[in-house]
Design an enzyme around this catalytic site. Structure first.
Site, PDB file in Angstrom:
ATOM      1  N   GLY A   1     103.940 148.404  56.226  1.00 17.16           N
ATOM      2  CA  GLY A   1     103.126 149.612  56.400  1.00 17.16           C
ATOM      3  C   GLY A   1     101.755 149.315  56.972  1.00 17.16           C
ATOM      4  O   GLY A   1     100.923 150.222  57.072  1.00 17.16           O
TER       5      GLY A   1
ATOM      6  N   ILE B   1      98.671 136.873  59.513  1.00 19.19           N
ATOM      7  CA  ILE B   1      98.989 135.502  59.914  1.00 19.19           C
ATOM      8  C   ILE B   1      97.795 134.930  60.684  1.00 19.19           C
ATOM      9  O   ILE B   1      97.307 133.854  60.372  1.00 19.19           O
ATOM     10  CB  ILE B   1     100.261 135.465  60.807  1.00 19.19           C
ATOM     11  CG1 ILE B   1     101.493 135.972  60.047  1.00 19.19           C
ATOM     12  CG2 ILE B   1     100.478 134.091  61.418  1.00 19.19           C
ATOM     13  CD1 ILE B   1     102.064 135.004  59.036  1.00 19.19           C
TER      14      ILE B   1
ATOM     15  N   ASN C   1     107.628 138.090  57.781  1.00 23.74           N
ATOM     16  CA  ASN C   1     108.217 139.216  57.045  1.00 23.74           C
ATOM     17  C   ASN C   1     108.440 140.381  58.002  1.00 23.74           C
ATOM     18  O   ASN C   1     109.562 140.662  58.408  1.00 23.74           O
ATOM     19  CB  ASN C   1     107.291 139.655  55.902  1.00 23.74           C
ATOM     20  CG  ASN C   1     107.058 138.540  54.895  1.00 23.74           C
ATOM     21  OD1 ASN C   1     107.944 137.729  54.656  1.00 23.74           O
ATOM     22  ND2 ASN C   1     105.889 138.485  54.316  1.00 23.74           N
TER      23      ASN C   1
ATOM     24  N   GLY D   1      97.703 145.756  50.598  1.00 24.73           N
ATOM     25  CA  GLY D   1      98.963 145.246  51.147  1.00 24.73           C
ATOM     26  C   GLY D   1      99.686 144.307  50.207  1.00 24.73           C
ATOM     27  O   GLY D   1      99.308 144.140  49.050  1.00 24.73           O
ATOM     28  N   VAL D   2     100.736 143.683  50.750  1.00 26.76           N
ATOM     29  CA  VAL D   2     101.538 142.770  49.951  1.00 26.76           C
ATOM     30  C   VAL D   2     100.883 141.392  49.942  1.00 26.76           C
ATOM     31  O   VAL D   2     100.056 141.084  50.782  1.00 26.76           O
ATOM     32  CB  VAL D   2     102.970 142.663  50.527  1.00 26.76           C
ATOM     33  CG1 VAL D   2     103.705 143.975  50.355  1.00 26.76           C
ATOM     34  CG2 VAL D   2     102.952 142.251  51.997  1.00 26.76           C
ATOM     35  N   GLY D   3     101.267 140.580  48.991  1.00 22.40           N
ATOM     36  CA  GLY D   3     100.828 139.187  48.984  1.00 22.40           C
ATOM     37  C   GLY D   3      99.755 138.915  47.951  1.00 22.40           C
ATOM     38  O   GLY D   3      99.221 139.808  47.305  1.00 22.40           O
ATOM     39  N   ASN D   4      99.488 137.608  47.833  1.00 17.97           N
ATOM     40  CA  ASN D   4      98.605 137.162  46.762  1.00 17.97           C
ATOM     41  C   ASN D   4      97.140 137.510  47.011  1.00 17.97           C
ATOM     42  O   ASN D   4      96.400 137.794  46.081  1.00 17.97           O
ATOM     43  CB  ASN D   4      98.769 135.650  46.588  1.00 17.97           C
ATOM     44  CG  ASN D   4     100.161 135.338  46.073  1.00 17.97           C
ATOM     45  OD1 ASN D   4     100.594 135.890  45.071  1.00 17.97           O
ATOM     46  ND2 ASN D   4     100.879 134.473  46.774  1.00 17.97           N
TER      47      ASN D   4
ATOM     48  N   GLU E   1     101.185 151.766  49.263  1.00 17.45           N
ATOM     49  CA  GLU E   1     102.629 151.653  49.364  1.00 17.45           C
ATOM     50  C   GLU E   1     103.252 151.119  48.088  1.00 17.45           C
ATOM     51  O   GLU E   1     104.279 151.575  47.643  1.00 17.45           O
ATOM     52  CB  GLU E   1     102.882 150.612  50.459  1.00 17.45           C
ATOM     53  CG  GLU E   1     103.860 150.974  51.489  1.00 17.45           C
ATOM     54  CD  GLU E   1     103.897 149.868  52.509  1.00 17.45           C
ATOM     55  OE1 GLU E   1     103.477 150.119  53.638  1.00 17.45           O
ATOM     56  OE2 GLU E   1     104.330 148.756  52.176  1.00 17.45           O
TER      57      GLU E   1
HETATM   58  N1  COA Z   1     100.344 130.042  61.030  1.00 11.81           N
HETATM   59  C1  COA Z   1     101.423 129.550  60.395  1.00 11.81           C
HETATM   60  N2  COA Z   1     101.758 129.889  59.134  1.00 11.81           N
HETATM   61  C2  COA Z   1     100.944 130.757  58.503  1.00 11.81           C
HETATM   62  C3  COA Z   1      99.797 131.292  59.105  1.00 11.81           C
HETATM   63  C4  COA Z   1      99.506 130.907  60.432  1.00 11.81           C
HETATM   64  N3  COA Z   1      98.455 131.374  61.073  1.00 11.81           N
HETATM   65  N4  COA Z   1      99.207 132.107  58.216  1.00 11.81           N
HETATM   66  C5  COA Z   1      99.952 132.119  57.099  1.00 11.81           C
HETATM   67  N5  COA Z   1     100.990 131.290  57.282  1.00 11.81           N
HETATM   68  C6  COA Z   1     102.039 130.976  56.301  1.00 11.81           C
HETATM   69  C7  COA Z   1     101.415 130.376  55.050  1.00 11.81           C
HETATM   70  O1  COA Z   1     101.150 128.996  55.237  1.00 11.81           O
HETATM   71  C8  COA Z   1     102.504 130.658  54.044  1.00 11.81           C
HETATM   72  O2  COA Z   1     103.534 129.738  54.276  1.00 11.81           O
HETATM   73  P1  COA Z   1     104.336 129.037  53.079  1.00 11.81           P
HETATM   74  O3  COA Z   1     105.145 130.173  52.486  1.00 11.81           O
HETATM   75  O4  COA Z   1     105.156 128.001  53.774  1.00 11.81           O
HETATM   76  O5  COA Z   1     103.294 128.503  52.151  1.00 11.81           O
HETATM   77  C9  COA Z   1     103.027 132.047  54.469  1.00 11.81           C
HETATM   78  O6  COA Z   1     102.648 132.187  55.847  1.00 11.81           O
HETATM   79  C10 COA Z   1     102.398 133.191  53.656  1.00 11.81           C
HETATM   80  O7  COA Z   1     101.014 133.094  53.723  1.00 11.81           O
HETATM   81  P2  COA Z   1     100.019 133.291  52.482  1.00 11.81           P
HETATM   82  O8  COA Z   1      98.694 132.678  52.851  1.00 11.81           O
HETATM   83  O9  COA Z   1     100.662 132.860  51.214  1.00 11.81           O
HETATM   84  O10 COA Z   1      99.738 134.833  52.548  1.00 11.81           O
HETATM   85  P3  COA Z   1     100.219 136.158  51.861  1.00 11.81           P
HETATM   86  O11 COA Z   1     101.156 135.981  50.712  1.00 11.81           O
HETATM   87  O12 COA Z   1      98.948 136.871  51.630  1.00 11.81           O
HETATM   88  O13 COA Z   1     101.031 136.848  53.067  1.00 11.81           O
HETATM   89  C11 COA Z   1     101.425 137.804  55.217  1.00 11.81           C
HETATM   90  C12 COA Z   1     100.466 136.983  54.336  1.00 11.81           C
HETATM   91  C13 COA Z   1     100.768 138.043  56.553  1.00 11.81           C
HETATM   92  C14 COA Z   1     102.716 137.026  55.437  1.00 11.81           C
HETATM   93  C15 COA Z   1     101.712 139.139  54.459  1.00 11.81           C
HETATM   94  O14 COA Z   1     100.491 139.772  54.174  1.00 11.81           O
HETATM   95  C16 COA Z   1     102.559 140.071  55.290  1.00 11.81           C
HETATM   96  O15 COA Z   1     103.773 139.955  55.332  1.00 11.81           O
HETATM   97  N6  COA Z   1     101.909 141.021  56.003  1.00 11.81           N
HETATM   98  C17 COA Z   1     102.570 141.962  56.879  1.00 11.81           C
HETATM   99  C18 COA Z   1     103.054 143.184  56.175  1.00 11.81           C
HETATM  100  C19 COA Z   1     101.946 143.956  55.542  1.00 11.81           C
HETATM  101  O16 COA Z   1     100.773 143.835  55.872  1.00 11.81           O
HETATM  102  N7  COA Z   1     102.311 144.784  54.610  1.00 11.81           N
HETATM  103  C20 COA Z   1     101.371 145.545  53.848  1.00 11.81           C
HETATM  104  C21 COA Z   1     101.475 146.971  54.122  1.00 11.81           C
HETATM  105  S1  COA Z   1     101.399 147.852  52.630  1.00 11.81           S
END
Ligand code: COA
Length: 514
Positions: free
Chosen positions: A394, A370, A390, A275-278, A300
């Site tokens: 997918g 999340i 976001n 998936g997306v993200g770090n 994706e």
């Molecule tokens: N409550 C509140 N905020 C939360 C949280 C929670 N339980 N979990 C994460 N966050 C916040 C983080 O603190 C961070 O905030 P910031 O930007 O203010 O620092 C932000 O959400 C992103 O979290 P991070 O830990 O940096 O994770 P990430 O870059 O791995 O992204 C998702 C995590 C869930 C946002 C991302 O994976 C996503 O958009 N997923 C849905 C879409 C998806 O899965 N696509 C893949 C299909 S190919």
């Protein structure tokens, strides 16, 4: 710098389309208030850059004169500041779908100023084809070049471009000379998908198989404008994997080794979706150091980690719908694009995310979240149940249909004030039925074959942060005694109390005075 250049149509080899070259401003003038526009773009690549900016200026001017001017924007997935950012800032978007990650767009959606439909990426094309979303007025598509016969060489993402071109009444093409010409030949566009009841099996049986053509077809009479640009994609750097992400990756690799040992997966694993993200990127970095060879990917987006795996020889083939690379990796890939043709295939997202293929190939889905609850329900999209981050992207396509569905997150967020393992998720994207494994830096919970109460005990034991573990156990113990039903024990008055407490006090943990 964004440029809309004067006609030097070296990349527009078709005579009749070359005659439709105009400025971005003139092209934007063809767009009307209320139009529904299908735009290219997926995870910051291959989105149109000049016309959306010109449209945003037009909308801002109209607003100044007191005239309402808004359009609805459908894309593949997230785009860049010149599209989502500029149009949201101008207050120009009525409805946005299916995925975004732009700060300004997010702000407007969460302020209730913009409609947003968060839908499975594999569904978007058919939603439009079936007419669920009404008429598509316009397609605005970035391409790399136009061939002599009028076919289009796509750019760094495919997304829903084929569908937008087919369904829209009119088409505007942006030809971006920043995109490397060596992209020609990398795409595979399948034109065989018919609507039910005429739909036939998609003849795809391994990840980087080609079943279509490298070019997009466009009826020339639909093309109302061609705009020349020379502008980079939005490419965000990835954070270097931190200790937590590395531990998550370590747990997943250990789990894979166990699955191979048990004979449930071959030593080459099954095609990986990441998936997306770090964190997702960190897992790919982990695989580079791990023991597995001959890997494939059906996913994706092609991220940095995928390219490193390809370069190391550990990954032998990858299928996606878009690139999503850091600026440094992008330079490297753009220089060497032709050499990746054998290994990388870019497809329309209705194929990259198609349930039939994901199930057939037995994809291992790995996505960030999340929060998850003690029973394994997953929230990928909403902070505190109401604020979109976001979108589902997918993740649902892969989680529901993959062989293994892994969800991962740090055990806490926002400097420990939030537990990502909660009694009940505040929004559900993936139900307990679609979740095989949850993993945090604390450990990995394999939920397959477990009842709800067994899952709860395991998730708390393996995944919760130490400071939240006793609180979750206390909740579960009391729920097991006091719940209305004992199958999935819950205390309804308390189940979302952690979220309410956070909204009141900025802490999920109970404070002395609440
Ligand atoms: N409550 C509140 N905020 C939360 C949280 C929670 N339980 N979990 C994460 N966050 C916040 C983080 O603190 C961070 O905030 P910031 O930007 O203010 O620092 C932000 O959400 C992103 O979290 P991070 O830990 O940096 O994770 P990430 O870059 O791995 O992204 C998702 C995590 C869930 C946002 C991302 O994976 C996503 O958009 N997923 C849905 C879409 C998806 O899965 N696509 C893949 C299909 S190919």
């Amino acid at each position: 710098m964004l440029t809309s250049v004067t006609p030097t149509p070296s990349r527009v080899l078709n005579y009749s389309l070359a005659n439709r070259i105009m400025s971005a401003e003139d092209a934007a003038a063809l767009i009307q208030h209320g139009d529904q526009i299908g735009m290219s773009g997926f995870t910051g690549s291959g989105y149109p850059k000049a016309v959306p900016m010109a449209l945003a200026r037009r909308i801002a001017d109209a607003n100044l004169r007191g005239n309402k001017f808004q359009v609805s924007i459908f894309t593949g997935a997230s785009t860049g500041p010149e599209l989502d950012g500029a149009l949201a800032m101008a207050g120009g978007i009525h409805l946005r779908l299916p995925y975004q990650s732009d700060p300004e767009t997010r702000k407007r959606i969460n302020a209730g100023e913009m409609e947003y439909m968060d839908i499975h990426l594999s569904h978007v094309a058919q939603f439009v084809e079936y007419g669920f979303l009404g008429k598509l007025d316009l397609a605005l598509i970035e391409v790399t070049a136009v061939l002599e016969d009028g076919r289009l060489v796509p750019s760094s993402s495919l997304g829903n471009n084929k569908t937008w071109i087919e369904q829209a009444e009119r088409v505007i093409i942006e030809v971006n000379s920043w995109q490397p010409l060596a992209l020609e030949g990398m795409h595979d566009i399948y034109y065989g998908l018919q609507p039910p009841p005429h739909r036939q099996p998609i003849p795809l049986t391994y990840a980087n198989q080609r079943i279509g053509t490298p070019y997009l077809e466009v009826p020339p009479e639909k093309v109302v404008a061609v705009v020349l640009t020379d502008s980079p994609d939005r490419n965000s750097p990835f954070k270097a994997p931190d200790q937590g992400s590395r531990r998550i990756a370590g747990h997943i690799l250990e789990f894979f080794a166990w699955e191979v040992q048990k004979g449930r997966m071959p030593a080459t694993l099954l095609p990986l979706q990441s998936g997306v993200g770090n964190i997702a990127n960190a897992v790919l970095f982990g695989l580079e150091e791990g023991p597995f060879e001959g890997l494939t990917s059906y996913t994706e987006v092609i991220q940095d980690g995928m390219i490193r795996l390809l370069n190391s020889g550990k990954l032998v083939g990858a299928s996606a719908t878009a690139f999503s690379l850091s600026p440094e990796m992008l330079n490297e890939v753009n220089r060497d694009m032709a050499n990746y043709h054998k290994q990388i295939v870019l497809r329309p997202q209705e194929i990259s995310n198609h349930p039939e293929i994901i199930r057939r190939l037995g994809v291992i889905a790995m996505n960030g979240i999340i929060e998850a609850d003690i029973y394994g329900n997953v929230n990928s999209t909403h902070v505190m149940g109401s604020r979109i981050q976001n979108g589902i992207g997918g993740s649902g396509d892969f989680a529901r249909n993959g062989y293994l569905s892994i969800f991962m997150a740090p055990s806490t967020a926002q400097r420990g004030t939030i537990s990502t393992i909660v009694p009940m998720v505040s929004h559900v994207d993936h139900t307990e039925h679609d979740v095989s494994v949850i993993v945090t830096e604390q450990g990995l919970a394999d939920l397959r074959g477990l009842s709800p109460k067994q899952r709860a005990a395991l998730i708390i034991e393996k995944c919760a942060a130490p400071e939240y573990k006793p609180l979750l156990l206390d909740y579960l113990n009391r729920a097991e005694r006091l719940s209305y039903g004992r199958h999935t024990p819950h205390l309804l008055g308390e189940a979302l109390g952690w979220h309410s407490r956070y909204l009141r006090s900025g802490q999920m943990k109970p404070q002395p005075d609440n």
